[in-house]
Design a protein around this motif. Structure first.
Motif, PDB file in Angstrom:
ATOM      1  N   GLY A 171      -7.689  28.635   3.120  1.00 23.62           N
ATOM      2  CA  GLY A 171      -7.583  30.102   2.918  1.00 23.62           C
ATOM      3  C   GLY A 171      -8.130  31.072   4.162  1.00 23.62           C
ATOM      4  N   THR A 172      -8.638  30.498   5.094  1.00 23.99           N
ATOM      5  CA  THR A 172      -9.126  31.080   6.540  1.00 23.99           C
ATOM      6  C   THR A 172      -7.832  31.084   7.613  1.00 23.99           C
ATOM      7  N   ASP A 173      -7.439  32.014   7.876  1.00 23.46           N
ATOM      8  CA  ASP A 173      -6.545  32.318   8.857  1.00 23.46           C
ATOM      9  C   ASP A 173      -6.929  32.115  10.028  1.00 23.46           C
ATOM     10  N   LEU A 174      -6.598  30.825  10.623  1.00 24.66           N
ATOM     11  CA  LEU A 174      -7.322  30.517  12.036  1.00 24.66           C
ATOM     12  C   LEU A 174      -6.864  31.355  13.189  1.00 24.66           C
ATOM     13  N   ALA A 175      -6.026  31.930  13.236  1.00 30.49           N
ATOM     14  CA  ALA A 175      -5.699  33.082  14.126  1.00 30.49           C
ATOM     15  C   ALA A 175      -6.374  34.242  14.333  1.00 30.49           C
ATOM     16  N   THR A 176      -7.133  34.353  13.234  1.00 26.21           N
ATOM     17  CA  THR A 176      -7.880  35.454  13.280  1.00 26.21           C
ATOM     18  C   THR A 176      -9.533  35.202  13.837  1.00 26.21           C
ATOM     19  N   LEU A 177      -9.593  33.933  14.009  1.00 27.82           N
ATOM     20  CA  LEU A 177     -11.135  33.856  14.484  1.00 27.82           C
ATOM     21  C   LEU A 177     -10.946  33.891  16.155  1.00 27.82           C
ATOM     22  N   SER A 178     -12.118  34.534  16.647  1.00 29.43           N
ATOM     23  CA  SER A 178     -12.354  34.025  18.052  1.00 29.43           C
ATOM     24  C   SER A 178     -12.647  32.938  18.539  1.00 29.43           C
ATOM     25  N   LYS A 179     -12.667  32.678  19.795  1.00 34.24           N
ATOM     26  CA  LYS A 179     -12.964  31.331  20.474  1.00 34.24           C
ATOM     27  C   LYS A 179     -14.322  30.751  20.001  1.00 34.24           C
ATOM     28  N   GLY A 180     -15.301  31.601  19.976  1.00 33.46           N
ATOM     29  CA  GLY A 180     -16.550  31.010  19.097  1.00 33.46           C
ATOM     30  C   GLY A 180     -16.578  30.988  18.169  1.00 33.46           C
ATOM     31  N   ALA A 181     -15.729  31.902  17.155  1.00 31.34           N
ATOM     32  CA  ALA A 181     -15.696  31.811  15.434  1.00 31.34           C
ATOM     33  C   ALA A 181     -14.983  30.514  15.130  1.00 31.34           C
ATOM     34  N   ALA A 182     -13.949  30.375  16.089  1.00 31.44           N
ATOM     35  CA  ALA A 182     -13.183  28.993  15.716  1.00 31.44           C
ATOM     36  C   ALA A 182     -14.112  27.773  16.092  1.00 31.44           C
ATOM     37  N   ALA A 183     -14.852  27.849  17.111  1.00 28.68           N
ATOM     38  CA  ALA A 183     -15.797  26.729  17.236  1.00 28.68           C
ATOM     39  C   ALA A 183     -16.811  26.370  16.089  1.00 28.68           C
ATOM     40  N   ARG A 184     -17.224  27.626  15.756  1.00 27.33           N
ATOM     41  CA  ARG A 184     -18.295  27.507  14.456  1.00 27.33           C
ATOM     42  C   ARG A 184     -17.768  26.983  13.488  1.00 27.33           C
ATOM     43  N   PHE A 185     -16.300  27.443  13.188  1.00 32.72           N
ATOM     44  CA  PHE A 185     -15.688  27.167  12.032  1.00 32.72           C
ATOM     45  C   PHE A 185     -15.346  25.689  11.784  1.00 32.72           C
ATOM     46  N   ARG A 186     -15.087  25.101  13.132  1.00 27.46           N
ATOM     47  CA  ARG A 186     -14.565  23.556  13.189  1.00 27.46           C
ATOM     48  C   ARG A 186     -15.709  22.655  12.951  1.00 27.46           C
ATOM     49  N   LEU A 187     -16.944  23.219  13.495  1.00 24.47           N
ATOM     50  CA  LEU A 187     -18.171  22.528  13.092  1.00 24.47           C
ATOM     51  C   LEU A 187     -18.608  22.486  11.768  1.00 24.47           C
ATOM     52  N   ALA A 188     -18.327  23.581  11.219  1.00 26.47           N
ATOM     53  CA  ALA A 188     -18.740  23.623   9.689  1.00 26.47           C
ATOM     54  C   ALA A 188     -17.724  23.121   8.644  1.00 26.47           C
ATOM     55  N   HIS A 189     -16.490  23.011   8.960  1.00 26.77           N
ATOM     56  CA  HIS A 189     -15.483  22.742   8.036  1.00 26.77           C
ATOM     57  C   HIS A 189     -14.529  21.876   8.267  1.00 26.77           C
ATOM     58  N   ILE A 190     -14.571  21.444   9.557  1.00 29.61           N
ATOM     59  CA  ILE A 190     -13.128  20.362   9.943  1.00 29.61           C
ATOM     60  C   ILE A 190     -13.842  19.281  10.726  1.00 29.61           C
ATOM     61  N   GLY A 191     -13.694  17.992  10.191  1.00 31.08           N
ATOM     62  CA  GLY A 191     -14.220  16.827  10.922  1.00 31.08           C
ATOM     63  C   GLY A 191     -13.075  16.097  11.777  1.00 31.08           C
TER      64      GLY A 191
END
Length: 237
Positions: free
Chosen positions: A72-92
């Motif tokens: 449900g999180t639109d990846l286009a709305t994430l800044s570069k830093g937020a995208a990195a944090r999102f990957r670490l927390a939710h994507i392997g």
């Protein structure tokens, strides 16, 4: 995260790479939905866009048009830093060669991944045990076989309990038996932990473990190439 929401939802994603006359369309209006607990394989020739698909699914690059959502999180709305944090927390991520740091033991590979995600409560032995590698926790990559390194790579990808696992050619350097063991391990994780798994592979021999297999040609997903229920085909444990 809400497990009733698709783990991955790509809608009409288009991505062009290169400049001038060398510019190519790596993704051509690609749409893909993967549910929690589903194991999807993507096959296709080299250069067909499979790696680009993993890149946009993992927030490593953004499509030129279309949308990509992870639970449900639109990846286009994430800044570069937020995208990195999102990957670490939710994507392997599981890479072709494991991509382990040669100076770190198997346990320390997991501890580092956990610290980067801001968590210090991980029990490396428990996660390694889940992939059959607890007895090799103190060994560095140079003292592990190819199959063992791949298992440690999978454990590292799982250490932060991701909801989406993106896997790039996990059997490329493995023999047939170890290839089946690694892909069966991924299938088990998808089923047991309700993790969505998207695997790019050239190895058609392991497709029996997957729920869906899609083919990619010239930047487009061309439809169902093969389907199998892994619970029906899994060997006794």
């Amino acid at each position: 995260m809400n497990t009733t929401t698709p783990a991955l939802e790509i809608v009409d994603a288009t991505l062009e790479l290169g400049d001038g006359d060398s510019r190519v369309r790596a993704l051509d209006a690609v749409s893909l939905t993967v549910q929690p607990g589903e194991f999807v394989a993507i096959v296709g020739p080299s250069g067909s866009g499979k790696s680009s698909l993993l890149a946009v699914a993992g927030a490593l690059s953004h499509p030129d048009s279309g949308s990509v959502r992870v639970h449900g999180t639109d990846l286009a709305t994430l800044s570069k830093g937020a995208a990195a944090r999102f990957r670490l927390a939710h994507i392997g991520f599981v890479f072709q060669s494991g991509n382990l740091l040669p100076a770190l033991t198997a346990a320390d590979q997991l501890r580092l991944a956990s610290r980067l995600a801001g968590s210090r409560r991980v029990d490396p032995a428990a996660v390694l045990d889940s992939v059959g590698m607890a007895h090799r926790a103190k060994h560095r990559p140079g003292h592990l076989s190819g199959g063992e390194r791949q298992r440690v790579g999978i454990a590292r990808a799982l250490v932060n309990d991701p909801s989406l696992l993106l896997v790039d050619e996990p059997t490329a350097a493995l023999d047939r038996r170890r290839s089946h063991e690694v892909v069966q391990l991924l299938a088990d994780r998808a089923r047991d932990a309700n993790v969505a798994v998207v695997m790019v592979t050239h190895d058609h021999d392991v497709l029996e473990h997957c729920d869906r297999v899609l083919e990619m040609v010239d930047g487009s997903l061309t439809g169902l190439a093969h389907a199998a229920r892994r619970m029906d085909s899994a060997p006794p444990r």
